[in-house]
Design an enzyme around this catalytic site. Sequence first.
Site, PDB file in Angstrom:
ATOM      1  N   SER A  46       0.809  -1.222   0.000  1.00  0.00           N
ATOM      2  CA  SER A  46       0.000   0.000   0.000  1.00  0.00           C
ATOM      3  C   SER A  46       0.841   1.270   0.000  1.00  0.00           C
ATOM      4  O   SER A  46       0.341   2.333  -0.363  1.00  0.00           O
ATOM      5  CB  SER A  46      -0.936   0.009   1.214  1.00  0.00           C
ATOM      6  OG  SER A  46      -0.195   0.020   2.415  1.00  0.00           O
ATOM      7  N   LYS A  90       0.319   4.290   6.864  1.00  0.00           N
ATOM      8  CA  LYS A  90      -0.389   5.132   5.912  1.00  0.00           C
ATOM      9  C   LYS A  90       0.127   6.557   6.017  1.00  0.00           C
ATOM     10  O   LYS A  90       0.824   6.930   6.969  1.00  0.00           O
ATOM     11  CB  LYS A  90      -1.906   5.128   6.181  1.00  0.00           C
ATOM     12  CG  LYS A  90      -2.553   3.755   6.164  1.00  0.00           C
ATOM     13  CD  LYS A  90      -2.537   3.113   4.792  1.00  0.00           C
ATOM     14  CE  LYS A  90      -3.109   1.706   4.846  1.00  0.00           C
ATOM     15  NZ  LYS A  90      -2.988   1.015   3.556  1.00  0.00           N
TER      16      LYS A  90
END
EC number: 2.4.1.14
Length: 1071
Positions: A46, A90
């Site tokens: 990610s 993230k």
Amino acid sequence: MRWLRYLNQWRGTAKEAFDQVSIVAKFLCLLHVTDRYIIFLNSRPSMLPTLNLTGDVILAEHVSHRFGKIGLGDVVLVRSPTDPMKMVTKRVLGLEGHRLSFYADPLVGDDSVNVVVAISTFKVPKGHVWIQGDNVHASTDSRNFGPVPYNLIEGKALLRGVFINPAFIEPFGLTLIEAGAHGLPTVATINGGPVDIHKVLDNGLLVDPHDQQAISDALLKLVSDKHLWTRCRQNGLKNIHLFSWPEHCKTYLARIASCKQRSPKWQRVEYQNSDPDSPSDSLRDIHDISLNLKLSLDGEKSSVDTNLDAEDTTAAERKAKLEKAVSTLSQKKISTEKIDSKMPTLKRRKHIFVISVDCSANSDLLSVVKIVMDVAGDSTGFILSTSMTVSETHTTLLSGGLKPQDFDAVICNSGSELYFTASASSEDKTALPYTHDPDYHSHIEFRWGGENLRKTLIRWISSVEAKKKLKQGEILCEDEASSTNYCLSFKVKDPASIPPMKELRKLMRIQALRCNVVYCQNGARLNVIPVLASRSQALRYLLVRWGIDLSNMVVFVGDSGDTDYEGLLGGVHKTVILKGIASDLRELHGNRSYPMEDVTPLNSPNITEAEECGRDAAGAHGLPTVATINGGPVDIHKVLDNGLLVDPHDQQAISDALLKLVSDKHLWTRCRQNGLKNIHLFSWPEHCKTYLARIASCKQRSPIWQRVELENSDPDSPSDSLRDIHDISLNLKLSLDGEKSSVDTNLDAEDTTTAERKAKLEKAVSTLSQKKNSTEKIDSKMPTLKRRKHIFVISVDCSANSDLLSVVKTVMDAAGDSTGFILSTSMTVSETHTTLLSGGLKPQDFDAVICNSGSELYFTASASSEDKTALPYTHDPDYHSHIEFRWGGENLRKTLIRWISSVEAKKKLKQGEILCEDEASSTNYCLSFKVKDPASIPPMKELRKLMRIQALRCNVVYCQNGARLNVIPVLASRSQALRYLLVRWGIDLSNMVVFVGDSGDTDYEGLLGGVHKTVILKGIASDLRELHGNRSYPMEDVTPLNSPNITEAEECGRDAVKAALGKLGINLLKP
């Protein structure tokens, strides 16, 4: 003493064990602190390309987030909201209060999130942040589970990475663009594209790739200088949009707009580097003479001669210049008129047929030309477009008995030459009757190599032959007879040894040779022409230079052709593909990057196919027919009248019909002409006209309130009374007091007396007055409803009545003074009335009530009724006439009961254990059933399927959290009731706002979308989603949140409702 020895022995062992345990404990503590507070291993895609799948270790600190020191762009460690056992990495892209616009599907765009200050689609709530992975295509983040609270943040990564591209030469550097898009400073080479990228982004340093010390210093400088690193990162994120597709388009269009147009020769007033005797110099001389001498054409001096003494030349010399310029221009004008004389004829053509068929044999080409010319009308012009030279074309036409004057123009040498045909009465009998267009070469000469290109090609051919150890000319040899100044022709001796077209074009690009290469004449010739020349470009030239309308052109091509074939397909002109012609030329198109079928857009309205190259096929298939008398051909023959109908069982009749059509020339011609004349009646536009005409002629199914007279009405109905009034007024001419009119000639002829007719009249007037009074009860409410500025329709389905009452009070509290209310439920009118009273609401607070899932419509009446036991609602009698279409009523009820009994019998259950009729809730237009065992009845999808199989035309609605099943007419629903208010009473639907929950009854989706506005109250009725199980599509697919007429209220509160109404453009005056 023995115990002391044992004790001393165990003391040493215990101390050693304690030391070992202490070491292990310290190691485990260090490992815990390192894993929990310092180091984090990333193993997911990610965060690509910032973090790799393997090998990257993140140093994290766990203090900043506790003091709110989290900023935009920080990489944080977050405990997953969906799985608390997981830790994810993230990037923070939104803080509390920020409004965000993002794509839920990352495939929509690369920039998935933009933090902006302007109005957007989402606001990050207080105490939350918006996180997202750098690799939007493989990241589960806030786009999936929404913003995350601060207390889920476990730490902030200590990242200060730098992207380095030390290539010796970098053409552009797409990796540098990607690094800038993710906020990563760069160190790049000073050679090539990075210089331009750095000039725009300003997000890093440029270094000499050969200087290792400079690279090391640049990397150390960026990593150690926090302010420099931050500035480079911010510049990259700020300026990266300049490399987006919209910005690229803006820049490109701006550059194009600023470019000086390359005007063709015929549009230029003055030429540079022209010859001394060129018309341009003559024009300049005329300009100078007219300014300075002011001479007239006869040489007389003008009255203005102040500049005479200042000139070096005399008046006689200037006069000679003027005469020379006029003479040159007149000669130029004469040569131009030779071409222009043909052009008016070409412009006046209604249609222009361009024959661009490439055939292996000239005889095949002549056959196609004759067929096309035979089909054409009188006002049609012809252009022949071939790969042959003009002399070869001329010889071919004469060999087929055709005259050059049959054509308006000829395109030769694969589009490098354009000729207009001239008159045959030329003084020079040996000259060909064609006039060359000199301006065409100025149109195509851009970067044409000419003689230098010819020498280069010959050297290249020689090198290829030398590599293959072949003699000169064994593969290709120059065809001087077919070559011109703008076409270099070569004869192909060995087609197997030369590369296919795809490779040949690639070789030309590698050698920087700007030209078009065309294999033609079935691979026997190779034409090399200018890059702007082709047969399709020649047609475009006719538009640009001479204003010929391309939409009037019809280009005829074969199944295949020369390697420039695909350029003739598509465009503004029409194209007819002659099937079966030149299909043997497909081998020329071998080794293509794409199949030939991909460049033949047969779905285009400008392209069609002729099944064969016959006279009739080319002429829209005007072929007479012999068809069966059974079925559709009868109707077709009635329209076209282009043949004969026969009995398919009678062979003799078929034989006679065929013989008759073939032998009778006049009959065959008439049938053919009729077919061509009437075939348009089967076109799509004609079909639409016929269909709309049939629709317009149909008698509309008018609702009862629009009918003047009813068929099969009762004797006492108002319509019969109206008929009585009409008859009496015609025959008796009576006044209302019964006095006889002066015209009484028909009295004796009537069967009834005057008194009887008077009684009929009084009865009719009485009946109409009663009808008027009953209608006025409804109409009295309607003016109020029409005067409403807004109408709020509360269609929220709740499991408990208390929840429904809470929603109603909230919506009414948020509404303005000029707002009307309609309550729409699945309950009966009595249940609705009881529910309102239990919540302290009055029925008069509402303008209308929709009950029984939309099968009943009531308007609220005044509370001052004489009958205190009657409910204060007035039923709309016209609504039932609106929904009663194919309603089964009692028969449907019996059928449903039998079906329920059969289902219970199959499952060996007692009667009423699955469904039982709810007579108290049923009405004439709603059959209600209590659901006793929800698990035993089929879901809505299957239930509707069963109804269709049984041919039961009705709507089935699961309501009241699945406890009730309402069966109503097929035209009835809560959404149809709103439409009825428009059709019957003229209520503007755009003024309506429908309030619904997260889910609802199984007719819920019908309330979404449409002309009215919709507010979805989040969190309301979300427990009813189970009613929509086993759907063919997810519920989200029928919630068009991108519609401007639909919005969401985050909660069922007064402020949230008012905010949602504000998004819909509804500003309420109520404070």
